[in-house]
Design a protein around this motif. Structure first.
Motif, PDB file in Angstrom:
ATOM      1  N   ALA A  28       0.830  -1.202   0.000  1.00 25.73           N
ATOM      2  CA  ALA A  28       0.000   0.000   0.000  1.00 25.73           C
ATOM      3  C   ALA A  28       0.863   1.251   0.000  1.00 25.73           C
ATOM      4  N   GLY A  29       1.940   1.240   0.772  1.00 24.87           N
ATOM      5  CA  GLY A  29       2.854   2.389   0.796  1.00 24.87           C
ATOM      6  C   GLY A  29       3.520   2.621  -0.548  1.00 24.87           C
ATOM      7  N   MET A  30       3.939   1.534  -1.203  1.00 24.57           N
ATOM      8  CA  MET A  30       4.553   1.671  -2.534  1.00 24.57           C
ATOM      9  C   MET A  30       3.538   2.206  -3.536  1.00 24.57           C
ATOM     10  N   PHE A  31       2.303   1.713  -3.448  1.00 26.12           N
ATOM     11  CA  PHE A  31       1.246   2.184  -4.341  1.00 26.12           C
ATOM     12  C   PHE A  31       1.038   3.687  -4.172  1.00 26.12           C
ATOM     13  N   ARG A  32       0.943   4.153  -2.926  1.00 28.02           N
ATOM     14  CA  ARG A  32       0.730   5.578  -2.681  1.00 28.02           C
ATOM     15  C   ARG A  32       1.918   6.413  -3.180  1.00 28.02           C
ATOM     16  N   ALA A  33       3.125   5.915  -2.976  1.00 30.50           N
ATOM     17  CA  ALA A  33       4.321   6.642  -3.419  1.00 30.50           C
ATOM     18  C   ALA A  33       4.341   6.781  -4.939  1.00 30.50           C
ATOM     19  N   ILE A  34       3.987   5.717  -5.633  1.00 30.14           N
ATOM     20  CA  ILE A  34       3.943   5.775  -7.101  1.00 30.14           C
ATOM     21  C   ILE A  34       2.824   6.697  -7.559  1.00 30.14           C
ATOM     22  N   LEU A  35       1.659   6.565  -6.951  1.00 38.99           N
ATOM     23  CA  LEU A  35       0.507   7.381  -7.325  1.00 38.99           C
ATOM     24  C   LEU A  35       0.810   8.871  -7.160  1.00 38.99           C
ATOM     25  N   ALA A  36       1.541   9.229  -6.126  1.00 37.38           N
ATOM     26  CA  ALA A  36       1.862  10.630  -5.859  1.00 37.38           C
ATOM     27  C   ALA A  36       2.834  11.213  -6.886  1.00 37.38           C
ATOM     28  N   LYS A  37       3.484  10.352  -7.659  1.00 37.27           N
ATOM     29  CA  LYS A  37       4.470  10.821  -8.648  1.00 37.27           C
ATOM     30  C   LYS A  37       3.992  10.701 -10.098  1.00 37.27           C
ATOM     31  N   LEU A  38       2.843  10.078 -10.317  1.00 38.08           N
ATOM     32  CA  LEU A  38       2.376   9.879 -11.691  1.00 38.08           C
ATOM     33  C   LEU A  38       2.033  11.205 -12.350  1.00 38.08           C
ATOM     34  N   PRO A  39       2.577  11.433 -13.545  1.00 40.05           N
ATOM     35  CA  PRO A  39       2.248  12.677 -14.235  1.00 40.05           C
ATOM     36  C   PRO A  39       0.869  12.612 -14.895  1.00 40.05           C
ATOM     37  N   GLU A  83       3.711  18.567 -18.620  1.00 35.80           N
ATOM     38  CA  GLU A  83       4.818  18.971 -17.750  1.00 35.80           C
ATOM     39  C   GLU A  83       4.326  19.699 -16.501  1.00 35.80           C
ATOM     40  N   GLY A  84       4.869  19.290 -15.377  1.00 38.98           N
ATOM     41  CA  GLY A  84       4.584  19.960 -14.117  1.00 38.98           C
ATOM     42  C   GLY A  84       3.248  19.618 -13.482  1.00 38.98           C
ATOM     43  N   LEU A  85       2.439  18.767 -14.124  1.00 37.78           N
ATOM     44  CA  LEU A  85       1.138  18.410 -13.568  1.00 37.78           C
ATOM     45  C   LEU A  85       1.132  16.949 -13.151  1.00 37.78           C
ATOM     46  N   LEU A  86       0.674  16.712 -11.946  1.00 38.38           N
ATOM     47  CA  LEU A  86       0.551  15.342 -11.455  1.00 38.38           C
ATOM     48  C   LEU A  86      -0.862  14.843 -11.681  1.00 38.38           C
ATOM     49  N   LEU A  87      -0.999  13.520 -11.790  1.00 38.81           N
ATOM     50  CA  LEU A  87      -2.305  12.921 -11.978  1.00 38.81           C
ATOM     51  C   LEU A  87      -3.234  13.300 -10.826  1.00 38.81           C
ATOM     52  N   ILE A  88      -2.743  13.160  -9.609  1.00 32.03           N
ATOM     53  CA  ILE A  88      -3.483  13.623  -8.435  1.00 32.03           C
ATOM     54  C   ILE A  88      -2.492  14.261  -7.464  1.00 32.03           C
ATOM     55  N   HIS A  89      -2.982  15.121  -6.602  1.00 34.83           N
ATOM     56  CA  HIS A  89      -2.118  15.783  -5.631  1.00 34.83           C
ATOM     57  C   HIS A  89      -1.608  14.761  -4.615  1.00 34.83           C
ATOM     58  N   GLU A  90      -0.374  14.953  -4.162  1.00 34.10           N
ATOM     59  CA  GLU A  90       0.234  13.975  -3.258  1.00 34.10           C
ATOM     60  C   GLU A  90      -0.546  13.798  -1.962  1.00 34.10           C
ATOM     61  N   THR A  91      -1.234  14.830  -1.482  1.00 33.15           N
ATOM     62  CA  THR A  91      -2.027  14.655  -0.260  1.00 33.15           C
ATOM     63  C   THR A  91      -3.243  13.770  -0.514  1.00 33.15           C
ATOM     64  N   VAL A  92      -3.776  13.806  -1.733  1.00 31.79           N
ATOM     65  CA  VAL A  92      -4.890  12.912  -2.085  1.00 31.79           C
ATOM     66  C   VAL A  92      -4.367  11.486  -2.227  1.00 31.79           C
TER      67      VAL A  92
END
Length: 155
Positions: free
Chosen positions: A52-63, A75-84
């Motif tokens: 679950a932690g790895m999933f969240r870490a990857i999700l927070a970095k997906l463009p 560029e510069g936009l993430l799929l979702i915000h890291e807090t989400v």
């Protein structure tokens, strides 16, 4: 293979990673724990909380990606915000797919195969569930590819 949104060769890329020497050791599990430098893996299975932690870490970095004749990274936009991303869970993926099947009007008797909601498994269920799941994933990916903005979640 058809269950993808972009035309990038994700299956081939994933297989190349798993075929690399760092992953070529005998084991009876799929998900390994990465080393601290993320260049290899420890030879131990990941626990549910580590996965679950790895999933969240990857999700927070997906463009975020967009379609302008071809899929491209925005560029510069993430799929979702890291807090989400910190609030997403592995079971959340399961329920998200169920929501998409409802949105795209996939019959319940078929969509129940996705998260294994059908508790009364039979021989027929076991033989057909894999193909139904693959067909549903492919259909949802096709719908999302046809609408690069994604599903309307305004309601």
């Amino acid at each position: 293979k058809g269950a993808k949104i972009t035309k990038l060769p994700w299956l081939e890329t994933g297989f190349a990673i798993w075929a690399a020497s760092e992953f070529s050791f005998e084991r009876d599990y799929l998900l390994c724990i990465p080393t601290s430098d993320l260049r290899g893996v420890r030879r131990a299975p990941a626990t549910f909380s580590e996965a679950a932690g790895m999933f969240r870490a990857i999700l927070a970095k997906l463009p975020r990606v967009g379609f302008d004749g071809a899929w491209k990274q925005l560029e510069g936009l993430l799929l979702i915000h890291e807090t989400v991303a910190a609030h997403w869970s592995l079971p959340g993926l399961r329920s998200m797919m169920k929501s998409l099947t409802t949105l795209y009007k996939i019959p319940k008797d078929q969509s129940d195969f996705l998260g294994r909601w059908r508790a009364n498994a039979s021989d027929e269920y076991i033989r057909t569930s894999r193909q139904i799941v693959l067909d549903i994933q492919d259909m949802i990916a096709q719908k999302l590819r046809g609408n690069p903005q994604g599903p309307d979640e305004s309601q």
